[in-house]
Scaffold this motif. Structure first.
Motif, PDB file in Angstrom:
ATOM      1  N   TYR A   1     -34.762  38.921 -38.216  1.00  0.00           N
ATOM      2  CA  TYR A   1     -35.649  37.770 -38.399  1.00  0.00           C
ATOM      3  C   TYR A   1     -35.613  36.857 -37.173  1.00  0.00           C
ATOM      4  CZ  TYR A   1     -37.798  33.793 -40.887  1.00  0.00           C
ATOM      5  OH  TYR A   1     -38.619  32.760 -41.283  1.00  0.00           O
TER       6      TYR A   1
ATOM      7  N   GLN B   1     -38.555  36.334 -34.064  1.00  0.00           N
ATOM      8  CA  GLN B   1     -39.031  35.032 -33.595  1.00  0.00           C
ATOM      9  C   GLN B   1     -38.793  34.868 -32.096  1.00  0.00           C
ATOM     10  OE1 GLN B   1     -36.949  32.291 -36.272  1.00  0.00           O
ATOM     11  NE2 GLN B   1     -38.899  31.858 -37.282  1.00  0.00           N
TER      12      GLN B   1
ATOM     13  N   ILE C   1     -42.098  43.657 -38.886  1.00  0.00           N
ATOM     14  CA  ILE C   1     -42.292  42.520 -39.781  1.00  0.00           C
ATOM     15  C   ILE C   1     -41.614  42.759 -41.127  1.00  0.00           C
ATOM     16  CG2 ILE C   1     -44.048  41.210 -41.043  1.00  0.00           C
ATOM     17  CD1 ILE C   1     -45.886  41.641 -38.600  1.00  0.00           C
TER      18      ILE C   1
ATOM     19  N   ASN D   1     -38.509  40.567 -42.589  1.00  0.00           N
ATOM     20  CA  ASN D   1     -38.579  39.894 -43.891  1.00  0.00           C
ATOM     21  C   ASN D   1     -37.428  40.294 -44.801  1.00  0.00           C
ATOM     22  OD1 ASN D   1     -40.910  38.511 -43.245  1.00  0.00           O
ATOM     23  ND2 ASN D   1     -42.284  39.856 -44.382  1.00  0.00           N
TER      24      ASN D   1
ATOM     25  N   LEU E   1     -42.452  36.391 -42.286  1.00  0.00           N
ATOM     26  CA  LEU E   1     -43.092  36.568 -40.976  1.00  0.00           C
ATOM     27  C   LEU E   1     -44.324  37.471 -41.077  1.00  0.00           C
ATOM     28  CD1 LEU E   1     -39.905  36.930 -38.747  1.00  0.00           C
ATOM     29  CD2 LEU E   1     -41.386  34.933 -39.010  1.00  0.00           C
TER      30      LEU E   1
ATOM     31  N   SER F   1     -46.899  37.053 -38.607  1.00  0.00           N
ATOM     32  CA  SER F   1     -46.296  37.085 -37.285  1.00  0.00           C
ATOM     33  C   SER F   1     -45.831  35.666 -36.913  1.00  0.00           C
ATOM     34  CB  SER F   1     -47.236  37.677 -36.241  1.00  0.00           C
ATOM     35  OG  SER F   1     -46.525  37.926 -35.040  1.00  0.00           O
ATOM     36  N   TYR F   2     -45.676  35.421 -35.628  1.00  0.00           N
ATOM     37  CA  TYR F   2     -45.069  34.168 -35.187  1.00  0.00           C
ATOM     38  C   TYR F   2     -45.469  33.943 -33.733  1.00  0.00           C
ATOM     39  CZ  TYR F   2     -41.345  30.659 -34.481  1.00  0.00           C
ATOM     40  OH  TYR F   2     -40.649  29.501 -34.222  1.00  0.00           O
TER      41      TYR F   2
END
Length: 414
Positions: free
Chosen positions: A61, A65, A322, A326, A346, A349-350
């Motif tokens: 995670y 990011q 993803i 998660n 997420l 996405s980010y």
């Protein structure tokens, strides 16, 4: 003459002991596969694409990011991928990875310019009008099968409803919807008709842009053309194509994955009797547990760097895991479940290339309306097969059912 198969660089760490991103495990229990990858490699795992092509899969995670939040280290332009020279011309994943001049692969100021136009155009969608469109389209689709007492909610409902709503929002004539659906599905299926489908989709988008340039309306295409960013007709055409693809398949599988959850998990039984709160909970849980986009390609290392204990070489492909992110235990409760009400998944996405907030809002309106209208119209909806008979698509990239057969008491058109 047959071109050689793609070959990773000698000694490439992503090739030695790498896990193939294909095969039946993604159809049966991908969550177990992610657990095994995490145990063996940590938050960043070496994987192999079709043809022995190496890549890195980010399933942590925090690490996801990090990758999506640092464009100076992990760029979106796939032309920097060092494997291009080794790939055969008919490599099946080439259409998914090849750089095209669109918002999808733009970087820096160019991405900011195009992103601002897209985001502002999407922000102009009236949520009340959007819900009205969604309700009308949902009712129309349900009318087609309500009298039969049975339906496949993937092919007959979830797969069609978001795209028909998008047609209205983008400014397309609904008479073009059948052509659009056929072209889009041909392209996404990746079969022999894929190139023709992709070309037809561009032609339809170009026709839309030319029509809206002459006769603007209250739609996304018109707002993009009029935006101060000064997008050319070709830029608007290509970015509308991105919006259509990005808005259709994830929304489609979000709807069907949520319906599967509600039909198979007794915690959501109240929704089938007309409850409202559980629909929102089910939609959120589906994004945590069966997010439609499992793996997204991707990012490419701008220079040598390190992530999650792995050395990433300049030009390496980094895939966004993803679903794996998660499922990271670091963001889960001790029992492995996400905290109730936690929306920090997420799935959108980010970072700067994440799904624009207005698009997230629109997707939620469409998905929520699709399920509410369906349950209002067919309150005794039930699976027509055993749960274990449901078949998932054999894909590492998306998580979606092949079909969702249901039965119900036959009704009348709305």
């Amino acid at each position: 003459m047959t071109e050689p198969a793609a070959t990773p660089p000698p000694g490439c760490p992503a090739h030695a002991g790498a896990t193939p991103l294909y095969g039946p495990r993604f159809q049966t229990d991908p969550s177990q596969l992610y657990r095994e990858l995490r145990a063996a490699h940590g938050p960043v795992a070496p994987v192999e694409l079709a043809g022995g092509v190496p890549a890195w899969l980010v399933i942590g995670y925090r690490e996801l990011q990090q990758v999506t939040g640092q464009p100076q280290l992990f760029g979106r332009d796939s032309s920097r991928w060092r494997a291009w020279a080794t790939l055969p011309a008919d490599w099946p994943l080439k259409p998914m990875m090849a750089p095209v001049p669109s918002i999808l692969y733009a970087e820096g100021e160019e991405h900011v310019r195009r992103s601002r136009a897209v985001t502002d155009a999407l922000a102009g969608i009236d949520p009340f009008e959007l819900r009205k469109h969604a309700e009308e389209i949902a009712d129309g689709l349900i009318d087609e099968f309500a009298g039969r007492g049975e339906a496949d909610l993937v092919a007959e409902y979830a797969h069609r409803m978001p795209l028909l709503v998008l047609c209205r929002v983008l400014g397309l004539d609904e008479e073009q919807a059948p052509q659009l659906i056929a072209a889009l599905l041909a392209m996404l299926d990746g079969g022999p008709d894929a190139p023709a489908g992709a070309q037809r989709l561009l032609e339809l988008m170009l026709a839309l842009v030319e029509e809206k340039a002459e006769h603007p309306g209250a739609d996304v295409a018109s707002r993009m053309l009029a935006h101060p960013a000064g997008l050319t007709h070709d830029e608007v055409m290509r970015d509308l194509r991105v919006l259509l693809i990005a808005g259709h398949q994830p929304s489609s599988y979000w709807i069907s994955n949520t319906l599967r959850l509600m039909l198979t998990d007794e915690r959501f039984a109240a929704s089938l009797a007309g409850g409202r709160r559980s629909i929102s909970q089910a939609l959120n849980e589906a994004l945590w547990e069966d997010t439609p986009t499992q793996i997204f390609a991707g990012r490419w290392a701008v220079r040598d760097t390190q992530v999650g204990g792995q050395r990433i070489g300049e030009g390496d492909m980094v895939l966004l895991g993803i679903a794996g992110a998660n499922a990271d235990p670091a963001v889960r409760q001790p029992d492995g479940r996400p905290a109730e009400g936690n929306r920090a998944h997420l799935s959108y996405s980010y970072g700067e290339h994440g799904c624009p907030f207005p698009a997230q809002e629109a997707a939620e309106v469409i998905a929520t309306t699709a399920i509410e209208v369906l349950l209002d119209r067919l309150p005794d909806l039930r699976l027509a097969v055993a749960e274990h008979a449901l078949v998932w698509r054999p894909s590492a990239w998306v998580r979606g059912l092949v079909a969702l057969p249901v039965s119900f008491t036959p009704g009348h058109p709305a």
